[in-house]
Design an enzyme around this catalytic site. Structure first.
Site, PDB file in Angstrom:
ATOM      1  N   SER A 152      39.414  41.114  37.406  1.00 29.61           N
ATOM      2  CA  SER A 152      39.423  42.311  36.566  1.00 29.61           C
ATOM      3  C   SER A 152      39.219  41.929  35.123  1.00 29.61           C
ATOM      4  O   SER A 152      39.554  40.817  34.698  1.00 29.61           O
ATOM      5  CB  SER A 152      40.768  43.043  36.710  1.00 29.61           C
ATOM      6  OG  SER A 152      40.897  44.077  35.754  1.00 29.61           O
ATOM      7  N   TYR A 204      50.104  43.737  36.691  1.00 31.06           N
ATOM      8  CA  TYR A 204      48.725  43.749  37.179  1.00 31.06           C
ATOM      9  C   TYR A 204      47.876  42.723  36.418  1.00 31.06           C
ATOM     10  O   TYR A 204      47.160  41.913  37.012  1.00 31.06           O
ATOM     11  CB  TYR A 204      48.145  45.146  37.023  1.00 31.06           C
ATOM     12  CG  TYR A 204      46.700  45.279  37.448  1.00 31.06           C
ATOM     13  CD1 TYR A 204      46.362  45.401  38.788  1.00 31.06           C
ATOM     14  CD2 TYR A 204      45.664  45.303  36.508  1.00 31.06           C
ATOM     15  CE1 TYR A 204      45.039  45.551  39.191  1.00 31.06           C
ATOM     16  CE2 TYR A 204      44.341  45.436  36.896  1.00 31.06           C
ATOM     17  CZ  TYR A 204      44.031  45.559  38.235  1.00 31.06           C
ATOM     18  OH  TYR A 204      42.715  45.677  38.629  1.00 31.06           O
TER      19      TYR A 204
END
Length: 699
Positions: free
Chosen positions: A576, A589
């Site tokens: 990501s 995250y």
């Protein structure tokens, strides 16, 4: 010969009645494996249609074209020829030494555009004086055809209703031979072709089909009666060679397959298929299987797919795995030497170059059979053909002694110029052909898009997801899009990537489905968006367990297979932008994604010596079609940025340099770019797929 009709093939009234009858007959015959094997044999019909040029009736023949399958034959798969011109070729036939020239002459007999390319058996159908002709490869018929005293047995089995034709390579002369036999034996309904199969005929489609089935069933009954006094034609079970229990058998197969696939891919990459049917397990357990396997298959349709003989592992199934692997490597080296000797013994100055010396069939006592091909269907069909060959050997050994055609004749067909031309007509393989891909989190969102893209580029795909229904749905979508049979292009696998046992089981499932593994996409993930002070230990743990730990477990298990295969491979992490950019309210995250990002670099450094490339993709703002965003992350991020959830995708797009929204398909494009072959020298790389976020530029 048939009633005239005004319905020509281009008249716009649907199929000619003879064509309709031919297709229906073909489908019925091809649906039963006792009648013929996949893509084996052909059928034809003759009839009268109006010539659109002259307006006069003309006799035509419709016959299954080269490469088609009877069970799924369509009108487009038929070659259409003018019967007068086809039969006139007998006047210019230059003799058996030059009979291959006649195949090109079929083009001058075409009616209109001619339909599909005519097969080598076209002359057989056209020269035989019957309105309908079937040429089939039933196990029972080939058993008689490959028996040492096949001619005598044919007479005993059928009396005068079926004649014997000595072995002759398919072609124009064989058509002349069969036509002469029918002419000289008006009571005959068909022939047994030595070393090959059967041909039957009739004046109606129904009569032809009935005659084909009579030959097949009569041969079955004849062999069964003879078998009453010889229940074990393959000999007794060898001590220690009995089949392993199912769980042990499949575990052993999964352990051996990557090694065998690597060996079978020495000349060119192959996809594998595993078969542990009762017929195979019984054959490899019995005393006569080494002798019979060494003789090889006989029917041309068989050995063109199975090669002249299989590789047979000659150790008991309970020997240590390391010893079995060592012996496989020794036998593979010997197999390649033997195949080269076979080629050199029979090749002539104008023979095509040797195509490859690796086995297509590997028999493993107690475990089963591994078969290989350029794609899953080809590998599966090769295995099916060897099961046919086992049935043929059993039948021949029941009534006589199995005696296939000589290897010199096998070579003439395997390296036939006409067979070489057929191979050249095949379309160029897609970029990911022969590659087996495992996609975690493949049941939705980005994983679904990746699975679809890899399959579209030729890969076999294992769709792995904790959501078993989602994985099954995506695998079914891929299969439907490819127009294939379930299991040939994609299979679903249930897996929780946080559980080592489930990860190992998923990788074993991939190996058993397609023979090995080449491309792994670590995509499974989730996200919980909270500020630091609201992030619980559970929030932290679940995200790290799924993404950091899960990716590690999948990569570790996959690497075992990739290293064993020795064929290199790709591992791709869907990381990501947040792995390098410190966004608000996502400490758990972001940290888990940063862990994944560094795993890419660490594994690239470690696995490079094995030819395994490890790269990553850094998406951002993938809202539409994303399982993570639909599962609550979208609402949480929308709250962070103070925008309606339905406008989140547009919000992300506006803040990018390109002002474009990122979709799952864009991430899939990056995965393909990394694995499709053009970046063969790239490893340890992260590709941003974020439409341009300057703060996330890699440094």
């Amino acid at each position: 010969m048939t009633e005239p009709t005004s319905h020509g093939p281009d008249a716009g009234h649907g199929p000619h009645p003879q064509v309709a009858a031919l297709l229906e007959r073909s489908h019925r015959l091809g649906a039963d494996p006792r009648n013929t094997n996949y893509a084996g044999g052909n059928a034809s019909a003759k009839g009268t249609a109006t010539d659109p040029v002259t307006g006069e009736p003309t006799e035509l023949m419709w016959v299954k074209g080269s490469g088609g399958d009877l069970g799924t034959l369509t009108e487009a798969g038929l070659a259409v020829l003018r019967l007068d011109r086809l039969r006139a070729l007998t006047g210019v036939y230059p003799g058996v030494e030059r009979e291959d020239e006649m195949v090109a002459a079929f083009d001058y007999c075409a009616h209109g555009k001619g339909g599909a390319a005519p097969s080598i058996d076209t002359a057989m159908h056209g020269l035989v004086e019957a309105a309908h002709v079937d040429h089939l490869h039933p196990d029972s018929g080939i058993a008689l055809a490959c028996a040492a005293d096949g001619e005598k047995l044919t007479a005993e089995c059928f009396g005068g209703r079926v004649a014997w034709v000595p072995w002759r390579r398919p072609g124009f002369q064989l058509g002349l031979d069969i036509a002469a036999i029918k002419r000289d034996n008006p009571e005959a309904i068909g022939v047994v072709l030595g070393g090959h199969g059967i041909t039957a005929w009739g004046e109606t489609s129904q009569e032809c089909e009935a005659n084909s089935l009579e030959i097949i069933r009569t041969a079955e009954e004849f062999i069964a009666r003879r078998g009453e006094g010889r229940p074990h034609p393959f000999g007794p079970v060898v001590e220690g060679y009995a089949p392993l229990p199912e769980a042990e058998r499949r575990a052993r197969a999964a352990a051996l397959l990557p090694v065998v696939r690597g060996l079978a891919s020495t000349d060119r990459p192959q996809v594998g298929h595993y078969t542990d049917s009762e017929a195979v397990l019984d054959f490899v357990s019995r005393a006569e299987h080494p002798r019979l396997a060494a003789l090889g298959t006989s029917c041309p349709d068989h050995f063109l797919r199975t090669k002249v003989r299989p590789l047979v592992l000659d150790v008991a199934p309970d020997v240590p795995l390391e010893r079995a692997v060592e012996r496989l490597r020794e036998l593979h080296a010997a197999y390649r030497e033997d195949y080269r000797a076979y080629y050199e013994a029979h090749a002539e100055a104008d023979s095509p170059a040797m195509r490859g010396a690796d086995p297509a069939i590997v028999l493993v006592p107690g475990v089963g059979m591994f078969s290989f091909g350029a794609d899953k269907q080809t590998a599966r069909v090769a295995g099916e053909f060897y099961v046919n060959a086992i049935n043929v050997m059993r039948g021949a050994e029941t009534v006589s002694t199995y005696t296939p055609i000589p290897e010199s004749e096998k070579f003439r067909i395997e390296y036939w110029a006409l067979e070489e031309a057929k191979l050249r007509r095949r379309p160029k393989p897609k970029a990911l052909a022969t590659r087996v891909a495992l996609v975690t989190g493949g049941g939705s969102g980005i994983g679904r898009a990746i699975a679809h893209r890899l399959a579209a580029e030729g890969a076999c795909v294992v769709v792995a997801d904790r959501d078993t229904e989602g994985a099954a749905r995506v695998a079914a979508e891929i299969t439907e899009a490819a127009g294939g049979r379930a299991g040939d292009v994609a299979v679903p696998v249930a897996v929780d990537v946080t559980e080592p046992e489930q990860v190992a089981a998923a990788v074993r499932a991939a190996v058993l489905a397609f023979g090995g593994l080449d491309l792994v996409v670590n995509n499974a993930g989730l996200s919980i968006s909270k500020p630091l002070l609201e992030t619980t230990e559970a929030d932290w743990d679940v995200q790290h367990r799924v993404m950091a730990r899960g990716s590690f477990l999948v990569a570790r298990e996959a690497a075992r297979v990739l290293v064993e295969q020795g064929m290199g491979g790709d591992i791709v992490y869907i990381a990501s932008k947040n792995g390098v950019f410190a966004g608000p309210n996502n400490v758990a995250y972001g940290a888990a994604k940063a862990d994944q990002a560094h795993q890419v670099r660490l594994l690239a450094a470690e696995l490079g010596e094995h030819g395994i490339r490890v790269n990553g993709v850094n998406p951002d703002g993938v809202v539409r079609g994303s399982g993570i965003f639909a599962g609550g992350w979208g609402a949480q991020r929308a709250a962070v940025y103070g925008v309606p959830e339905e406008e989140l995708g547009a919000f992300y797009a506006k803040r990018t340099l390109l002002k474009r929204e990122v979709l799952p398909e864009h991430v899939a494009n990056a995965v393909f770019a990394l694995t499709g072959g053009e970046l063969s020298h790239t490893t340890g790389l992260h590709i941003p797929v974020d439409a341009g976020v300057a703060a996330a530029f890699l440094r």
